[in-house]
Design a protein around this motif. Structure first.
Motif, PDB file in Angstrom:
ATOM      1  N   GLY A 119      40.801  44.388  28.660  1.00  0.00           N
ATOM      2  CA  GLY A 119      41.973  44.726  27.863  1.00  0.00           C
ATOM      3  C   GLY A 119      43.180  43.863  28.147  1.00  0.00           C
ATOM      4  O   GLY A 119      44.275  44.162  27.653  1.00  0.00           O
ATOM      5  N   ARG A 120      43.046  42.838  28.914  1.00  0.00           N
ATOM      6  CA  ARG A 120      44.102  41.857  29.187  1.00  0.00           C
ATOM      7  C   ARG A 120      43.437  40.507  29.429  1.00  0.00           C
ATOM      8  O   ARG A 120      42.221  40.455  29.603  1.00  0.00           O
ATOM      9  N   PRO A 121      44.170  39.411  29.446  1.00  0.00           N
ATOM     10  CA  PRO A 121      43.532  38.099  29.614  1.00  0.00           C
ATOM     11  C   PRO A 121      42.686  38.010  30.892  1.00  0.00           C
ATOM     12  O   PRO A 121      43.144  38.333  31.980  1.00  0.00           O
ATOM     13  N   VAL A 122      41.450  37.595  30.719  1.00  0.00           N
ATOM     14  CA  VAL A 122      40.521  37.381  31.831  1.00  0.00           C
ATOM     15  C   VAL A 122      39.865  36.027  31.624  1.00  0.00           C
ATOM     16  O   VAL A 122      39.491  35.670  30.507  1.00  0.00           O
ATOM     17  N   ALA A 123      39.725  35.279  32.700  1.00  0.00           N
ATOM     18  CA  ALA A 123      38.996  34.008  32.677  1.00  0.00           C
ATOM     19  C   ALA A 123      37.895  34.092  33.717  1.00  0.00           C
ATOM     20  O   ALA A 123      38.130  34.542  34.840  1.00  0.00           O
ATOM     21  N   GLY A 124      36.689  33.667  33.351  1.00  0.00           N
ATOM     22  CA  GLY A 124      35.603  33.776  34.326  1.00  0.00           C
ATOM     23  C   GLY A 124      34.340  33.119  33.829  1.00  0.00           C
ATOM     24  O   GLY A 124      34.274  32.580  32.715  1.00  0.00           O
TER      25      GLY A 124
END
Length: 731
Positions: free
Chosen positions: A543-548
């Motif tokens: 629900g928020r910016p995630v990088a992975g």
């Protein structure tokens, strides 16, 4: 006449005596041998005298027997979380002091059999035991086995530390001789059995018996005594609460030695595996973290035995959530590990397995496993640094590099796509092409730069994660990306204080190093964010910016997800300890789900942070071939097409030749209309050096921008595969 005759006889006798050969003096090697023997004997006598004096004075300075009984030589350590709450107390647990008469004889026999078989016949130091150890080392693998007697161990435990130095060994021997001269064998053994450390904070056989078997040591059976005696060599390795099989195997060794030495009958049938162990419910997931962080105190602190408090970076709520997320998402029969770092490297949570009581092996810091496609982080970092951008076009198609043909996970190929899409959908063929273009050694160097400490292969399949690594190292690498390309050093100790509040150690911020330019960090963050938004890491959305990035090895033996959001970077691994296949285990499923379950809690009180994915490329990537047409030509020198130097600011008279480097007449100045020049036919002028040389000189991977920009990104040409030493099986 008689006198003259006697004088004559005496003279004759003297002459006869003088003629007899006398004793010849020693010369050569015999002389040196004799001198060496005499000097050696003298030095030996001097050494014995010196040793005697040392033992004498050491014995005089030893505490009395009652004082030694009252001495507690262990240290109490209170470990606190980042908010100051106590998470665990470690330190001495002393049971009831047992006199020699109260200690079961089988316990004495077991300890003597395994630790010092000649205890009753030596004088504190065992020369025969040392000679036997040296002989066994010479006849075997060259390693000298432990030779410390029980008396030496007591001296070390009570008065010294465990440093492996010659000075400490000499002091240990002197103190052992002093103990033997002052106390009886019975007293020394009593002191030893009541003070030796058995692991788990237990000092003395009574504390160990209560900890492991739930009863006092006066009731020890033969099997239980064998288990306790076997712990002294390596308390953590042979602890029955950590590894029952290891404890039983070690106890079998003790029983065998007892039979060989005649301390129990050969016909005795003893089964250590039948011993009923106490169920230890006091251990929890926090111990994975404390087991990792507390040994560091030996380096961080001066030697001290006083009680201390260790203030750590651990977040209690995050640790609890991490344990629950790993336990609830890890497939049956598999293990899971998690490491979470704050933006400065502080460890917020650490899980080394699904259950510390079952196994205390820390898979987050000690296990090395193949990272699969999570390793592509380094491939794409190297490609971005070499000049690629997320918008560049590449071709997802079958490729063969030195007889190695990687396949995509689904077996399909997308054709022409951009770099961003290739990363998001984890295209193996594109990663192989990029790794081949920038160089597999370059990818390995990038991984080293970002903190990978394990050996790295440079075979082609390395781009798909065939080199084993640790969870904490991979998490550290992703944290450096989160930090904009700056280095991150994981740490767990904030400060250490005494019980009175005196600070013994305080963490200092590690020196930061720029690992890659900020535009490279922005580019890889763009790719990582896309992998979660639309690619293989969709299950990690919170629900928020995630990088992975996900990672899955062949046959689903390992599953990974590593990513970051709002300054928190978390790495998750799942798999079996025996590296067997786990049905349905893929990085985009269980590991990503565990990541999301943990991260929702970890970032709930942090502001939402948007990622910096704006690429501000360096000048060498922006300048076209005709760079000297930018600006006013009157402002700087330039070389015209004929090799003539044009002087700035000087008006050229009609028909006047310009200065020529070669002394030739220069043609008219170049046209100001760029289009006109572009329409000229290209002169057939051979280059000064070969293209191959230019490739090597400029790093072999920098993109050459065309003179006329195309209306849309051009498809990146696939370079010829580079030969490798050996194809690797990983795909």
């Amino acid at each position: 006449m008689a006198k003259r005759g006697s004088r004559r006889a005496a003279s004759a006798n003297r002459k006869t005596t003088a003629r007899k050969p006398g004793k010849q003096p020693l010369t050569g090697w015999k002389l040196w041998l004799r001198r060496t023997f005499l000097w050696g004997a003298a030095l030996a006598l001097l050494g014995v005298a010196f040793l005697g004096l040392a033992v004498f004075f050491a014995a005089r300075s030893l505490p009395s027997y009652n004082e030694l009984k009252a001495t507690q030589n262990a240290q109490t350590i209170i470990v606190r979380a980042r908010d100051g709450t106590e998470i665990v107390e470690l330190g001495p647990s002393f049971g009831k002091w047992l006199s020699s008469e109260e200690i079961p004889q089988v316990m004495k026999d077991a300890m003597i059999s395994v630790e010092d078989r000649r205890y009753n016949s030596h004088f504190g130091v065992d020369p025969l035991g040392l000679a036997r150890a040296l002989y066994d080392a010479a006849a075997g693998d060259g390693r000298i086995s432990a030779t410390s007697t029980i008396t030496q161990q007591l001296a070390r435990n009570v008065f010294l530390n465990s440093n492996r130095t010659l000075d400490r060994k000499m002091r240990e021997a002197v103190l052992a001789l002093a103990l033997e001269s002052k106390f009886s064998k019975e007293q020394i053994l009593e002191l030893y059995l009541n003070k030796v450390y058995f692991g788990g904070g237990a000092y003395g056989i009574d504390s160990a018996s209560r900890k492991f078997f739930s009863h006092p040591a006066t009731n020890l059976s033969t099997a239980e005594a064998a288990i306790i005696a076997g712990l002294v060599k390596a308390p953590s390795r042979y602890s029955p609460t950590a590894d029952v099989d290891a404890a039983v195997d070690r106890a079998q060794v003790v029983l065998r030695l007892m039979k060989e030495q005649g301390r129990i009958p050969q016909s005795a049938s003893v089964d250590p595996s039948a011993v009923k162990l106490k169920q230890d419910r006091g251990q929890n997931s926090v111990r994975y973290f404390t087991d990792w962080v507390l040994p560091q105190l030996d380096i961080l602190l001066p030697e001290t035995f006083e009680p201390i408090e260790v203030w750590t970076t651990l977040d209690v709520g995050m640790q609890r959530t991490a344990a629950a997320s790993i336990k609830s998402n890890t497939p049956g029969g598999a293990q899971g590990a998690l490491v979470s770092l704050d933006r400065d490297g502080a460890i917020l949570a650490m899980i080394g397995g699904t259950d510390y009581v079952e196994t205390n092996y820390n898979r987050a810091t000690d296990a090395v496993r193949q990272p699969g496609s999570a390793w592509k982080l380094f491939v794409y970092l190297a490609a971005l640094e070499a000049g690629y951008t997320p918008e560049d076009r590449v071709v997802d198609a079958p490729v063969t590099i030195d007889d190695w043909s990687p396949r995509n996970s689904g077996g399909s190929y997308a054709g022409e796509i951009n770099v961003r899409t290739a990363f998001a959908y984890s295209k193996n063929t594109v990663a192989a092409q990029l790794g081949n273009e920038v160089g597999f050694g370059t990818v390995a160097s990038m991984a080293r730069r970002f903190g990978i400490t394990t050996p790295i292969s440079t075979f082609p399949a390395m781009v798909l994660g065939s080199s084993e690594t640790r969870v904490i190292d991979m998490t550290r690498a992703f944290a450096a990306v989160s930090a904009g390309g700056m280095s991150v050093e994981p740490y767990g100790v904030v400060k250490v204080t005494t019980a009175d509040g005196e600070t013994l150690y305080e963490h200092e911020k590690a020196r930061e190093t720029r690992l890659v330019p900020d535009y490279v960090a922005a580019g890889i963050t763009d790719l990582l964010q896309t992998a979660v938004n639309t690619g293989t890491g969709k299950a990690a959305q919170i629900g928020r910016p995630v990088a992975g990035k996900t990672g899955t090895t062949s046959s689903n033996k390992d599953g990974w997800f590593i990513g970051f959001s709002s300054g928190v970077t978390t790495g998750v691994w799942m798999g079996r300890d025996d590296a067997k296949r786990v049905g349905g285990l893929q990085g985009g499923r269980a590991p990503a789900q565990a990541f999301a379950a943990f991260m929702r809690y970890a970032v709930k009180d942090r502001p939402v942070e948007e990622f910096n994915t704006e690429l501000k490329l360096p000048e060498w990537q922006l300048e076209p071939d005709d760079e000297y047409y930018f600006g006013d030509p009157d402002d700087y020198y330039y070389i015209d097409e004929q090799g003539n130097l044009i002087e700035p600011g000087r008006p050229q008279e009609p028909g006047e030749p310009a200065f020529s480097i070669e002394g030739e007449q220069a043609p008219p100045p170049p046209p100001q209309d760029l289009t006109e020049r572009q329409q000229r036919p290209v002169q057939n002028v051979p280059p000064a050096v070969s293209e191959d040389f230019l490739d090597r000189a400029t790093g072999g991977g920098r993109r050459k921008t065309p003179a006329t920009p195309p209306p849309q990104p051009a498809t990146r040409p696939i370079p010829a595969p580079q030969p490798s030493r050996q194809p690797a099986p990983q795909q």
